[in-house]
Structures are given as C-alpha cells and as structure tokens.
Design a protein around this motif. Sequence first.
Motif, PDB file in Angstrom:
ATOM      1  N   ILE A 309       0.843  -1.201   0.000  1.00  0.00           N
ATOM      2  CA  ILE A 309       0.000   0.000   0.000  1.00  0.00           C
ATOM      3  C   ILE A 309       0.876   1.248   0.000  1.00  0.00           C
ATOM      4  CG2 ILE A 309      -1.672   1.340   1.347  1.00  0.00           C
ATOM      5  CD1 ILE A 309      -2.824  -1.326   2.320  1.00  0.00           C
ATOM      6  N   TYR A 310       1.929   1.247   0.829  1.00  0.00           N
ATOM      7  CA  TYR A 310       2.847   2.389   0.844  1.00  0.00           C
ATOM      8  C   TYR A 310       3.521   2.553  -0.516  1.00  0.00           C
ATOM      9  CZ  TYR A 310       2.479   1.348   5.849  1.00  0.00           C
ATOM     10  OH  TYR A 310       2.021   1.073   7.102  1.00  0.00           O
ATOM     11  N   ALA A 311       3.950   1.436  -1.100  1.00  0.00           N
ATOM     12  CA  ALA A 311       4.681   1.485  -2.369  1.00  0.00           C
ATOM     13  C   ALA A 311       3.796   1.968  -3.515  1.00  0.00           C
ATOM     14  CB  ALA A 311       5.249   0.101  -2.686  1.00  0.00           C
ATOM     15  N   LEU A 312       2.518   1.593  -3.489  1.00  0.00           N
ATOM     16  CA  LEU A 312       1.623   1.939  -4.599  1.00  0.00           C
ATOM     17  C   LEU A 312       1.021   3.330  -4.473  1.00  0.00           C
ATOM     18  CD1 LEU A 312      -0.310  -1.438  -5.060  1.00  0.00           C
ATOM     19  CD2 LEU A 312       1.427  -0.483  -6.579  1.00  0.00           C
ATOM     20  N   PHE A 313       0.745   3.767  -3.255  1.00  0.00           N
ATOM     21  CA  PHE A 313      -0.036   4.989  -3.064  1.00  0.00           C
ATOM     22  C   PHE A 313       0.723   6.121  -2.383  1.00  0.00           C
ATOM     23  CE2 PHE A 313      -3.090   1.446  -3.092  1.00  0.00           C
ATOM     24  CZ  PHE A 313      -3.917   1.851  -4.137  1.00  0.00           C
ATOM     25  N   HIS A 314       1.949   5.909  -1.978  1.00  0.00           N
ATOM     26  CA  HIS A 314       2.697   6.948  -1.247  1.00  0.00           C
ATOM     27  C   HIS A 314       3.979   7.278  -2.017  1.00  0.00           C
ATOM     28  CE1 HIS A 314       4.014   9.378   2.034  1.00  0.00           C
ATOM     29  NE2 HIS A 314       3.117   8.911   2.878  1.00  0.00           N
ATOM     30  N   PRO A 315       3.986   8.368  -2.799  1.00  0.00           N
ATOM     31  CA  PRO A 315       5.157   8.714  -3.626  1.00  0.00           C
ATOM     32  C   PRO A 315       6.456   8.840  -2.838  1.00  0.00           C
ATOM     33  CG  PRO A 315       3.276  10.080  -4.219  1.00  0.00           C
ATOM     34  CD  PRO A 315       2.885   9.336  -2.978  1.00  0.00           C
ATOM     35  N   SER A 316       6.370   9.352  -1.615  1.00  0.00           N
ATOM     36  CA  SER A 316       7.581   9.530  -0.809  1.00  0.00           C
ATOM     37  C   SER A 316       8.212   8.189  -0.442  1.00  0.00           C
ATOM     38  CB  SER A 316       7.260  10.321   0.464  1.00  0.00           C
ATOM     39  OG  SER A 316       6.781  11.610   0.137  1.00  0.00           O
ATOM     40  N   PHE A 317       7.375   7.222  -0.091  1.00  0.00           N
ATOM     41  CA  PHE A 317       7.889   5.883   0.212  1.00  0.00           C
ATOM     42  C   PHE A 317       8.423   5.212  -1.055  1.00  0.00           C
ATOM     43  CE2 PHE A 317       5.698   5.980   4.357  1.00  0.00           C
ATOM     44  CZ  PHE A 317       6.679   5.404   5.143  1.00  0.00           C
ATOM     45  N   GLN A 318       7.796   5.489  -2.180  1.00  0.00           N
ATOM     46  CA  GLN A 318       8.307   4.953  -3.446  1.00  0.00           C
ATOM     47  C   GLN A 318       9.735   5.426  -3.683  1.00  0.00           C
ATOM     48  OE1 GLN A 318       5.611   6.115  -6.560  1.00  0.00           O
ATOM     49  NE2 GLN A 318       3.876   4.981  -5.691  1.00  0.00           N
ATOM     50  N   LYS A 319       9.966   6.730  -3.447  1.00  0.00           N
ATOM     51  CA  LYS A 319      11.285   7.309  -3.671  1.00  0.00           C
ATOM     52  C   LYS A 319      12.310   6.729  -2.697  1.00  0.00           C
ATOM     53  CE  LYS A 319      13.700  11.736  -4.144  1.00  0.00           C
ATOM     54  NZ  LYS A 319      13.557  13.217  -4.118  1.00  0.00           N
ATOM     55  N   SER A 320      11.915   6.604  -1.435  1.00  0.00           N
ATOM     56  CA  SER A 320      12.843   6.082  -0.427  1.00  0.00           C
ATOM     57  C   SER A 320      13.201   4.625  -0.709  1.00  0.00           C
ATOM     58  CB  SER A 320      12.242   6.224   0.971  1.00  0.00           C
ATOM     59  OG  SER A 320      11.146   5.347   1.148  1.00  0.00           O
ATOM     60  N   MET A 321      12.212   3.853  -1.151  1.00  0.00           N
ATOM     61  CA  MET A 321      12.471   2.444  -1.448  1.00  0.00           C
ATOM     62  C   MET A 321      13.420   2.291  -2.642  1.00  0.00           C
ATOM     63  SD  MET A 321       8.702   0.744  -0.821  1.00  0.00           S
ATOM     64  CE  MET A 321       7.963   0.738   0.817  1.00  0.00           C
ATOM     65  N   LYS A 322      13.285   3.175  -3.633  1.00  0.00           N
ATOM     66  CA  LYS A 322      14.213   3.154  -4.769  1.00  0.00           C
ATOM     67  C   LYS A 322      15.636   3.467  -4.321  1.00  0.00           C
ATOM     68  CE  LYS A 322      10.815   4.413  -8.326  1.00  0.00           C
ATOM     69  NZ  LYS A 322      10.380   5.481  -9.264  1.00  0.00           N
ATOM     70  N   LEU A 323      15.769   4.433  -3.413  1.00  0.00           N
ATOM     71  CA  LEU A 323      17.092   4.779  -2.893  1.00  0.00           C
ATOM     72  C   LEU A 323      17.714   3.627  -2.112  1.00  0.00           C
ATOM     73  CD1 LEU A 323      16.353   8.442  -1.683  1.00  0.00           C
ATOM     74  CD2 LEU A 323      17.796   7.769  -3.611  1.00  0.00           C
ATOM     75  N   ILE A 324      16.874   2.902  -1.372  1.00  0.00           N
ATOM     76  CA  ILE A 324      17.371   1.767  -0.597  1.00  0.00           C
ATOM     77  C   ILE A 324      17.786   0.625  -1.524  1.00  0.00           C
ATOM     78  CG2 ILE A 324      16.743  -0.015   1.084  1.00  0.00           C
ATOM     79  CD1 ILE A 324      14.822   2.092   2.312  1.00  0.00           C
ATOM     80  N   LEU A 325      16.933   0.306  -2.488  1.00  0.00           N
ATOM     81  CA  LEU A 325      17.197  -0.823  -3.384  1.00  0.00           C
ATOM     82  C   LEU A 325      18.392  -0.571  -4.300  1.00  0.00           C
ATOM     83  CD1 LEU A 325      13.527  -1.791  -4.331  1.00  0.00           C
ATOM     84  CD2 LEU A 325      15.087  -3.041  -2.818  1.00  0.00           C
ATOM     85  N   THR A 326      18.664   0.696  -4.594  1.00  0.00           N
ATOM     86  CA  THR A 326      19.834   1.028  -5.422  1.00  0.00           C
ATOM     87  C   THR A 326      21.073   1.315  -4.575  1.00  0.00           C
ATOM     88  OG1 THR A 326      19.088   3.347  -5.484  1.00  0.00           O
ATOM     89  CG2 THR A 326      18.449   1.920  -7.331  1.00  0.00           C
ATOM     90  N   CYS A 327      20.962   1.057  -3.255  1.00  0.00           N
ATOM     91  CA  CYS A 327      22.088   1.180  -2.299  1.00  0.00           C
ATOM     92  C   CYS A 327      22.613   2.616  -2.173  1.00  0.00           C
ATOM     93  CB  CYS A 327      23.233   0.243  -2.697  1.00  0.00           C
ATOM     94  SG  CYS A 327      22.775  -1.509  -2.657  1.00  0.00           S
ATOM     95  N   LYS A 328      21.797   3.601  -2.539  1.00  0.00           N
ATOM     96  CA  LYS A 328      22.230   4.993  -2.416  1.00  0.00           C
ATOM     97  C   LYS A 328      22.203   5.485  -0.976  1.00  0.00           C
ATOM     98  CE  LYS A 328      21.023   6.326  -7.138  1.00  0.00           C
ATOM     99  NZ  LYS A 328      20.199   7.205  -8.009  1.00  0.00           N
ATOM    100  N   ILE A 329      21.604   4.707  -0.088  1.00  0.00           N
ATOM    101  CA  ILE A 329      21.578   5.118   1.326  1.00  0.00           C
ATOM    102  C   ILE A 329      22.946   4.970   1.979  1.00  0.00           C
ATOM    103  CG2 ILE A 329      19.141   4.548   1.635  1.00  0.00           C
ATOM    104  CD1 ILE A 329      20.079   1.983   3.081  1.00  0.00           C
TER     105      ILE A 329
END
Length: 344
Positions: A309-329
Amino acid sequence: MDLKTSGQTYLENANQTHLCLLSNSSCSEKITSYELYLFLYLCVAVLVVITACGNLLVIVSVCHFKQFQTPTNFLILSLAFSDFLVGVFVMPFRFIMLIESCWLFGAVFCVVFNLFVFHLTCVSVYNVSLIAVERYMALNNPFLYSLKATVNVSLIAVSLTWAVSFFYNFVLLYVNGNFSDVNTCSGDCVVSIGDVSAFFDLVVVFILPCATMMILYVKVFAIARKHAIAIRTNIKNKRKKDVQSSDSMTSERKAAKVLGILVSVFLVCLVPYYICSLFLGIIKSKFYYSLTINMLALFYLNSTINPMIYALFHPSFQKSMKLILTCKIFSKDSSIITVLSRTR
C-alpha cells in the motif's frame, strides 16, 4: 545426570514425541501429492520473503531518512515492525501447521508461539487504531495537533502499546492455564480460553479498536470532503495565501486517503476471522474450525499487503524504497536526502 543417562532421556523424549505424532489422527492427514506439497512450501517461502523484505524497506525508510521521522511515520514504523515479526516468526510456523495438519515444534515452543501471536495481533490492531486517531487529530484541529503531536508523544504511545499488549496477553494466557497445562502429546498447538475471557478479549482486541477506527475514519473523510470544497473555492479566488493553505490541506487529505486504504484493507483482513471465531463455540465441526484457521491466515496476509500500500499509493515511500534498493543510502549524507513530495 551423566552423559549416558542424558542421552537416553533425550532419545526417550524424541521417541515419545514421534509416537504422539503417529497416534494423533490430524498428523496423518498430509498431502499425498509431492508436487502440491512442494508448491505449497514454495508459496509459503515466497510469502515470508515478500512480507519480511517489504516491511524491512518501510522500517529502513523511517529509521534512515530524517524527513520521515514524524509522529505519523513512527506509528507506521511500529506497524511495519509488528508486520515484520509476523512475517519472520508467525507465518512460517502457522503455514507449516496448515500444510502438515499438525504441530511439529513441541509443546514449549507452542506456548511461546501463541503468546507472540496474541501479542503481535493486539499490537497491530492498536497501531492501526493509533494511526486513525492521529489522522483525525491532524485534520480536525491542525493547530492543536502541531502543538501536542510530537515525535516524543508518538514514541511514548508506541512504547506503551507494545508493553501493555505483552502484559495483557501474558496475563490472559496465564490465567487460562496455557502455561501450566501443556500437553506434550497432542500433535496440535491450540489456546485454551474460557468464555468470559474470550468475550473480554473480543471486546478489548476487536470491538473497541475497530469501532474507533471506523468512527474516526468516517469523520476523517467528512473533514476531507470539506477540505476539497475549500480547495476548489480557493483555487477559484486565486489568492496566494489561500493557495498555500490549500497545498497543506491537499497534503493532509492525500495522507488521510493512503492511511484510509490501509485501515480499510486491515479491517477486510481482520473482520472475517473474528466473525468466524464468534460462532466457533456454537458450530462445533472440523470444517468450521479449519475455516476459522484459514481466516486467521487471511489476517496474517495483511502484513504482506501493508508495505505494498505504501509502495503503490505513497510517492515519498516509493522514492525512499528506490534509494534503498539502489544502495544509495550508503552514500554520504544520504539520510538528509529530500524524499518527501509536495503532495503526499
């Protein structure tokens, strides 16, 4: 006790457990098809991985990014952590029990398992209730909310929820003899709760929090409707100050919409189990008992759905998850990266 005696005792206990499982009729009802057996275990493994990884992404997002460390998101963090524990601790053993048609992990672990099942269920329900209360406060009285709803208040509320839930469920199971009357030869893992305790637990864990959620979200969407009308009026008037206010209302309204979806899905997953459990004492059949257990599995699936639900409907969580998955954190100063969108 010497090594020989200890080893003999261990073998006797293991043999007793084996005989218990053989003598129990439910344990013999295993799936005969090897392909179906393998497919079910594969589905369980995939489900556990998705649940654990999805909620871990939410946990890392809130813990790592400074912009996410708000009162609302700490409530979401608490919910994600309880969902994560459901994924790694509850779901594997519960689904194995459903596949094998009996409990394979011993009486002592059954007691621990049931305690954590009750505890995590209660924590999840009250986490979602707290989110509903927080959203209502934010929309109904923004000025008071900004003064009272701080990160510290949110952390205290979360800590109390976890502590009180554990104490309540420990006492509930202890009073009903689930710690002392352990049957080591049952081949099953069930909880014994009296009628009075069951009714009290139903009120505390289901009726009160769910009624609170539904009432507050009816009010939340009524307020959101008023905000939508105000936004349209302000856009027509084209006043700069009012447009800025409209942006704020839009943000809160969108956040309420996302969390409203979260609460709605939660109730859809939770209500069927409790409706079935209400009639479990009346309809005493093996099929109905199996149906109730399957409805409990539906409730566990809510822990898998929440991060989606967060991934589909919350743009901010979408962005944070992309940063995590691409190891930019792992880059320098990644915790202060702007992840919040203007319209949440």
